[in-house]
Design an enzyme around this catalytic site. Structure first.
Site, short mmCIF file in Angstrom:
data_model
loop_
_atom_site.label_atom_id
_atom_site.label_comp_id
_atom_site.label_asym_id
_atom_site.label_seq_id
_atom_site.Cartn_x
_atom_site.Cartn_y
_atom_site.Cartn_z
CE LYS A 41 -2.75 -3.28 0.03
NZ LYS A 41 -3.06 -3.84 -1.34
CG ASP A 57 -8.27 -4.21 -2.98
OD1 ASP A 57 -7.81 -5.31 -2.65
OD2 ASP A 57 -9.39 -3.80 -2.58
O1 LIG Z 1 -1.01 -6.40 1.70
C1 LIG Z 1 -1.90 -6.63 0.87
N1 LIG Z 1 -1.58 -6.81 -0.41
C2 LIG Z 1 -0.21 -6.65 -0.86
C3 LIG Z 1 0.64 -7.91 -0.67
C4 LIG Z 1 1.48 -8.10 -1.89
C5 LIG Z 1 2.92 -7.73 -1.74
C6 LIG Z 1 3.49 -7.30 -3.01
C7 LIG Z 1 4.47 -6.36 -3.17
C8 LIG Z 1 4.86 -6.14 -4.52
C9 LIG Z 1 5.85 -5.29 -5.02
N2 LIG Z 1 6.11 -5.21 -6.35
C10 LIG Z 1 5.40 -5.96 -7.21
C11 LIG Z 1 4.42 -6.84 -6.79
C12 LIG Z 1 4.15 -6.92 -5.42
S1 LIG Z 1 3.02 -7.91 -4.55
C13 LIG Z 1 -3.32 -6.77 1.31
C14 LIG Z 1 -3.59 -6.92 2.68
C15 LIG Z 1 -4.90 -7.07 3.13
C16 LIG Z 1 -5.19 -7.23 4.58
C17 LIG Z 1 -4.34 -7.99 5.39
C18 LIG Z 1 -4.62 -8.13 6.74
C19 LIG Z 1 -5.75 -7.53 7.29
F1 LIG Z 1 -6.02 -7.70 8.60
C20 LIG Z 1 -6.60 -6.78 6.50
C21 LIG Z 1 -6.31 -6.62 5.14
C22 LIG Z 1 -5.96 -7.08 2.21
C23 LIG Z 1 -5.70 -6.92 0.85
O2 LIG Z 1 -6.72 -6.92 -0.06
C24 LIG Z 1 -4.39 -6.75 0.39
O3 LIG Z 1 -4.19 -6.58 -0.95
MG LIG Z 2 -6.05 -6.15 -1.90
#
Ligand SMILES: O=C(NCCCCc1cc2cnccc2s1)c1cc(-c2ccc(F)cc2)cc(O)c1O
Ligand SMILES: [Mg+2]
Length: 214
Positions: free
Chosen positions: A144, A169
């Site tokens: 994020k 998102d």
């Molecule tokens: O962190 C989230 N998404 C990112 C993780 C991908 C890491 C990357 C870095 C990167 C860098 N370069 C290229 C590609 C990439 S992929 C995420 C987290 C929650 C969440 C988690 C716990 C909670 F209690 C409440 C919501 C909900 C969501 O919908 C999410 O998307």
């Molecule tokens: Mg997400």
């Protein structure tokens, strides 16, 4: 060492979905993540908003930052017109390997290219690597705190054109406050917030749609 959550999601797809049927893959993942174990897919509530924005934009070239298991890659690719493409970027090779199998199970492998690496490194190489002019649609679903720097990078690399739609998102949960400030106070963007819920929960979350004005 047992299986990982993405591996269990792949198993659920192989067990409950029909090969070559993207909707059954989406439903199998949603069922598993709602009733068995939560996972960070965009999910079915926000997924309907993603579907409607995609149908409106009908992109020829789409970019996704943050593939995870490929759930939103399948949601996006199933709605693309023939000859349209999705490039999806994933940092974690283990996640990318699972996503490749889930996207293939849905029969969408010819529409989706998965690229492994960090968005900050890969975005500057996209034009030359994929011979593309610009993206028509970008789905931001990765770290994020990378939403703002990567949006600026897309601008600086000439990968956005007048009318490109960015859809982000998690702008509420986990939250992307700097991104909301950036796109909402920027004359080069026309932004709108779509309220929804965090995937498979009742917690508030939503998607921010921002049109690049050039
Ligand atoms: O962190 C989230 N998404 C990112 C993780 C991908 C890491 C990357 C870095 C990167 C860098 N370069 C290229 C590609 C990439 S992929 C995420 C987290 C929650 C969440 C988690 C716990 C909670 F209690 C409440 C919501 C909900 C969501 O919908 C999410 O998307
Ligand atoms: Mg997400």
């Amino acid at each position: 060492t047992g299986s990982s959550r993405p591996q269990r999601i792949l198993k659920a797809v192989q067990k409950n979905a029909t090969k070559g049927d993207p909707q059954s893959v989406i439903s199998a993942i949603d069922y598993y993540c709602r009733h068995k174990e939560w996972a960070m897919n965009v999910g079915d509530d926000k997924g309907l908003i993603l579907d409607s924005v995609l149908t409106e934009v009908n992109p020829s070239m789409a970019l996704e930052l943050g593939t995870y298991c490929g759930y939103s890659s399948v949601r996006i690719a199933r709605l693309l017109s023939p000859n349209s493409k999705l490039i999806t970027v994933e940092f974690n090779p283990a996640f990318a390997a699972i996503a490749r199998q889930i996207i293939a199970y849905a029969g969408l492998q010819d529409k989706v290219t998965i690229v492994e690496g960090a968005s900050g490194d890969l975005i500057p190489k996209m034009k030359e690597r994929f011979g593309l002019k610009s993206f028509d649609f970008v789905f931001l679903d990765h770290w994020k705190d990378r939403y703002v720097p990567d949006t600026k990078l897309l601008e600086d690399c000439g990968l956005l054109r007048k009318g490109t739609v960015l859809l982000a998102d998690n702008v509420i949960c986990p939250g992307a406050p700097e991104y909301l400030k950036y796109v909402r106070n920027n004359p080069r963007y026309e932004s709108r917030y779509y309220p929804s819920v965090l995937e498979y929960t009742k917690a508030e979350d939503g998607l921010e749609k921002s049109v690049f004005l050039g």
